[in-house]
Enzyme design. Sequence first.
Site, mmCIF file in Angstrom:
data_model
loop_
_atom_site.group_PDB
_atom_site.id
_atom_site.type_symbol
_atom_site.label_atom_id
_atom_site.label_comp_id
_atom_site.label_asym_id
_atom_site.label_seq_id
_atom_site.Cartn_x
_atom_site.Cartn_y
_atom_site.Cartn_z
ATOM 1 N N HIS A 122 -23.703 47.888 -11.675
ATOM 2 C CA HIS A 122 -23.880 48.513 -10.619
ATOM 3 C C HIS A 122 -22.358 49.397 -10.226
ATOM 4 C CE1 HIS A 122 -27.279 45.871 -9.018
ATOM 5 N NE2 HIS A 122 -27.664 47.160 -9.584
ATOM 6 N N GLU B 156 -19.622 47.848 -8.084
ATOM 7 C CA GLU B 156 -19.204 46.528 -8.264
ATOM 8 C C GLU B 156 -18.284 46.478 -9.435
ATOM 9 O OE1 GLU B 156 -23.048 44.231 -8.518
ATOM 10 O OE2 GLU B 156 -23.553 45.088 -6.834
ATOM 11 N N GLU C 49 -22.243 36.570 -10.244
ATOM 12 C CA GLU C 49 -21.689 37.262 -9.058
ATOM 13 C C GLU C 49 -20.461 36.719 -8.754
ATOM 14 O OE1 GLU C 49 -23.271 39.291 -7.095
ATOM 15 O OE2 GLU C 49 -25.091 39.461 -7.853
ATOM 16 N N HIS D 195 -21.622 40.979 -11.690
ATOM 17 C CA HIS D 195 -21.937 41.739 -10.606
ATOM 18 C C HIS D 195 -20.882 41.321 -9.380
ATOM 19 C CE1 HIS D 195 -25.969 43.441 -11.699
ATOM 20 N NE2 HIS D 195 -25.483 42.467 -12.675
#
EC number: 3.4.17.-
Length: 649
Positions: free
Chosen positions: A245, A248, A469, A377
């Site tokens: 993404h 990110e 993440e 991410h």
Amino acid sequence: MVLRLLLLLAGLLGATEPAPRCDTGQETLGQCQTVQKAKCVDIALSSCTDVAYTQMVYPNFLDQKSREVIEYSSEYLLISVLHNLLQGECNPDLRLLGCSVLAPRCEKDKAIKPCRHVCENLKKACLPAFDAIDMAWPYFLDCDRFFAGEEEGCFDPLAKLRGEVDAEEDLPSDLPATFIQFKHHSYSQMVSTLKKTASKCSHIATTYSIGRSFEGKDLFVIEFSTKPGHHELLKPEFKYIGNMHGNEVVGKELLIYLAQYLCSEYILGNPRIQTLINNTRIHLLPSLNPDGYELAAEEGAGYNGWVIGRQTAQNLDLNRNFPDLTSEAYRRAGIRGARLDHIPIPQSYWWGKVAPETKAVMKWLRSIPFVLSASLHGGELVVTYPYDYSRHPMEEKMFSPTPDEKVFKMLAKAYADAHPVISDRSELRCGGNFVKRGGIINGAEWYSFTGGMADFNYLHTNCFEVTVEVGCEKFPLEEELFTIWHENKGALLNYMEMVHRGIKGIVSDKFGNPIKNARISVRGIQHDVTTAADGDYWRLLPAGTHIVSAQAPGYGRVMKRVTIPAGMKQAGRVDFVLRPAEAWPGKLLRRSMEDARDPYDPLELFDPHAQHRQPGARGGSSAGSEKPWWWSYFSSLDLHKPLWLLKQR
């Protein structure tokens, strides 16, 4: 007398005007046109504002003398719509090449011609796309007419796509070998840093591209191995992917720092790093979505929201763009003997819009026998693992384990436990909601979505992938990057070392010949891995006793009992020698339905670098029509329609 005065006056007036100057070939019956003096001006053509230079010259190489003349020309309209006509192929290469002719680079009031070899290479790669829509190669991209050789001082109009402009600023030469600049890297700076790192450690590193983004940027990878560029027998393949993404960005920066760290520490003799690189082939892809990153970077660090730049230039979310094989896995789970691995891509998948970035990853996965992977991410602080798609589609939060639930939990904990913040028991922090779970969670139990990359890795290939993440801020300020690196460095290394857990070996026949695509099965786990081209395999497994078998078409099955001690950090060696089945073909291993590959496989035909078309995606003009379908794009050009685009019959 009056006549003499008139002649004298005419002579004086004529002396104040520049005499007409003729270029070669302009003379016509002793007359020629007055040549307009060239002058550098800022580029104001909207389709050419992203070229690698800032000033152009009028008239251009087509003798178009003003912005208005260019903008209303068929040549300019063509470069503006080519990405639609060719469905993104050779984009933005053709547009930038066209701009180098329509808006020629200007230096010191002199036009600089683009390089002929760039035009020739692009024509070779893109001509099939023109043929596919029954369009002739544009006359103004004539490589001999409007382009020059390097000896004439030409420039490369596509250098920006390869990161050869806007490179990283020069740093003092006396910096220590371990120096890392903790900053946000533009695309060009990222490429420059990766190339410099690979050059510094050329004996263990190399860079390569797995393909190109929709806007034509190379998807650069830096690889570390004792034999860069080659798969070595029994050496497992590992990959990290960042910036899927575009907004990110932490994962991207972490992988750039990790590349520099691996290089410098290997040179300095760090035993942990040397052991890791000597026994592993490591691939780092810092930015899978460089187009989205550029959009996010325009907002600036600390100001970017949760949406801008997330998707690609085609407005696609890459982590929703992979084939949904999870639904098929759930369907097969209740079928006796059905395998939940190496599921083929359904033909219906290709009917939708598939990003070139997605295709490039899928092609990459087929070319290298990856064992372990993680996608980095941002927006939370937790490690998730497959399945990411719920067993019941209407359930947005439902625990949906794979057959390798124990393995995935082991892998996720390897990263989480080595991260000082994720492993912190405080709930009043970023990621605090996952403290009671140990900082890890099944993806579908967190939130369910389809088309994810991690599920695709597991169900289509041998590769196990988790999603990390790495922080609650998607685009943090530069001053935060140093701390973020130190929080993640140990976890990044620890996770890479997990590629050596379980067992590995070679499957061969009684003569020692390797057997490709043999299946390695573990009793109680409805998911096999297959051998690579050299007959080698890797099977990630937790500690304990396992019944492992190997089988291949035309050979009998061989079973072995394997015990993996707790704390064992190197894969145990388990080889298999298969013998021909006694009754041929009666006891031949049946070709199960999941092994049958659809002969229609666009991925096999896809060139991730040239971005050639998908078969059947477009056609030429219909039989008997006067003009091709794309002719309507030029309907507004009443008197200047591009007849030169029509192929001669």
